[in-house]
Design an enzyme around this catalytic site. Structure first.
Site, PDB file in Angstrom:
ATOM      1  N   TYR A 145      72.071  50.046  -5.703  1.00  0.00           N
ATOM      2  CA  TYR A 145      72.316  49.856  -7.127  1.00  0.00           C
ATOM      3  C   TYR A 145      71.028  49.543  -7.883  1.00  0.00           C
ATOM      4  CZ  TYR A 145      77.315  49.639  -6.025  1.00  0.00           C
ATOM      5  OH  TYR A 145      78.581  49.922  -5.598  1.00  0.00           O
ATOM      6  N   LYS A 192      74.980  46.808   8.218  1.00  0.00           N
ATOM      7  CA  LYS A 192      74.962  48.019   9.057  1.00  0.00           C
ATOM      8  C   LYS A 192      73.563  48.114   9.669  1.00  0.00           C
ATOM      9  CE  LYS A 192      77.028  51.866  10.430  1.00  0.00           C
ATOM     10  NZ  LYS A 192      78.287  51.942  11.208  1.00  0.00           N
ATOM     11  N   ASP A 225      81.843  48.661   9.112  1.00  0.00           N
ATOM     12  CA  ASP A 225      83.044  49.472   9.418  1.00  0.00           C
ATOM     13  C   ASP A 225      84.073  48.659  10.195  1.00  0.00           C
ATOM     14  OD1 ASP A 225      80.838  49.674  11.079  1.00  0.00           O
ATOM     15  OD2 ASP A 225      81.073  51.790  11.539  1.00  0.00           O
ATOM     16  N   ASP A 249      80.866  45.728  -3.105  1.00  0.00           N
ATOM     17  CA  ASP A 249      81.656  46.411  -4.132  1.00  0.00           C
ATOM     18  C   ASP A 249      82.924  46.985  -3.491  1.00  0.00           C
ATOM     19  OD1 ASP A 249      82.454  47.654  -6.425  1.00  0.00           O
ATOM     20  OD2 ASP A 249      80.772  49.047  -6.564  1.00  0.00           O
TER      21      ASP A 249
HETATM   22 MG    MG Z   1      83.711  47.720  -8.039  1.00  0.00          MG
END
Ligand code: MG
Ligand code: NAI
Length: 358
Positions: A145, A192, A225, A249
């Site tokens: 982001y 990850k 995951d 998110d």
């Molecule tokens: Mg969101």
């Protein structure tokens, strides 16, 4: 805010301690934003909160005026006021204007996004009997982001993932502090690092450095995951989850689904000097303008804001009204299987709150 006024009575100066009105920046937002903000402000006002709501422009309203979706003047105003309540803002997919949220979070350096996930009594959901109570802390300014994207070739697009040691360290310091203050026992970092050995590796390394400084709180890690699988099968095992921007998110919408949906999930964007409170959900264009949106997520974000500002009594009054109306189940919005409009639900909350006060 407190100020000192000096007045003179005959020749004697009199110092009066004046409590200035609490100011709160308000961004109504797009789509369902104005509807749920209207309901939320009515309920806040009914608690007797002595605050001045300062309307600020952002989102489509700003774009229509030829301004950026998050105008610098709005960011400056929130910096000056110190606190804001924000409705969701629309960001077109693919082209179009850049996200108002990303601009706001980066502009004010709101580095931690705190999203409590809690079962409400009477609300149906896959884990309604489990009494879920976990907190997600999402890093809010870095990762994919950061907005660094380019096309070295028309057939190739690249987005840069940015993880910094300083950004990670301050997130973990905040998370362990928050966990301790809230009596939490365990913090789990989601990553990850098996694949992204450098970026997620650095994030994980900083997490365990912070964990070593907080030995009273259990710390562990899980790959993203597997975390998703664990969340949809055995979510009650988690206490505090801390993670990067993108994973946070996605996981927070997933977790909202565990406790009855996006209409119930609140959040707080926390920075060093200011904080912006907003629901996890977006502008819900599919139901906008129909008066049927659930204002609870924004309202519970306002409850977080009231606690942040020290207005604990008003915060608890609103929270208890939400608990009562949900438990009662007679006046719920459509997303929770009820028939009430946004306005009817808000009026019922106000009614219940007045009843409790007498
Ligand atoms: Mg969101
Ligand atoms: P969304 O969260 O707006 O909606 C997803 C689904 O949840 C829809 O079916 C919607 O009707 C439902 N929903 C959401 N909030 C609800 C509420 N309060 N009451 C009842 N139902 C509710 O996600 P979507 O559709 O992917 O995004 C729409 C727009 O919102 C996009 O432009 C996106 O960029 C933006 N967005 C903005 C956010 C923010 O300002 N913080 C956060 C997430 C998305």
């Amino acid at each position: 805010m407190t100020g000192i006024i000096c007045a003179f009575y005959v020749d004697v100066p009199i110092f009066l301690l004046v409590m200035a009105k609490q100011r709160i920046g308000i961004i109504a937002g797009d789509g369902i934003g104005p509807e749920i903000m209207d309901a939320t402000l009515q309920i806040l006002t009914e608690t007797g909160l002595d605050a001045e709501f300062v309307p600020l422009v952002a989102g489509l309203a700003a774009v229509e005026q030829g301004l950026p979706a998050m105008p610098p003047a709005t960011v400056d105003a929130i910096r000056e006021i110190g606190v804001a309540l924000k409705g969701p803002t629309t960001t077109p997919s693919g082209g179009g204007h850049v996200s108002a949220n990303v601009a706001l979070r980066k502009g004010l350096d709101l580095f931690a996004n705190v999203r409590p996930i809690k079962t409400l009594p009477g609300v149906k959901g896959p884990f309604a009997d489990k009494n879920l109570d976990l907190i997600i802390v999402r890093e809010n300014t870095e990762d994919l982001y950061a907005g660094i994207e380019y096309q070295p070739h028309p057939d190739v697009a690249q987005s840069i993932k940015v993880i910094t040691r300083q950004g990670s360290a301050r997130l973990f310091e905040y998370t362990f502090d928050m966990a301790r203050k809230q009596g939490r026992k365990r913090v789990t970092v989601v990553h990850k690092a098996n694949i992204m050995k450098l970026s997620d590796g650095l994030f994980l390394e900083e997490f365990y450095k912070a964990a070593a400084l907080n030995p009273d709180i259990k710390a562990d890690d899980i790959i993203v995951d597997n975390c998703c699988m664990q969340l949809v099968t055995k979510p009650e095992q988690f206490d505090v989850i801390v993670t990067e921007n993108l994973y946070g998110d996605i996981i927070s919408d997933l977790c909202a689904g565990l406790v009855g949906g996006l209409g119930l999930a609140p959040g707080a964007n926390i920075g060093k000097n200011c904080a912006v409170f907003e629901a996890v959900h977006g502008s819900a264009p599919d139901i906008a303008g129909k008066g049927i949106a659930n204002p609870t997520a924004l309202l519970m974000s306002a409850v977080m804001m009231l606690h942040h500002l020290g207005h604990h009594e008003q915060a608890e009054r609103i929270r208890n009204s939400v608990l009562r109306v949900c438990r009662d189940g007679q006046c719920l919005t459509l997303d929770l299987g009820g028939k009430a409009s946004t306005g009817e639900y808000a009026r019922e909350l106000i009614h219940v709150s007045h009843e409790a006060a007498v």
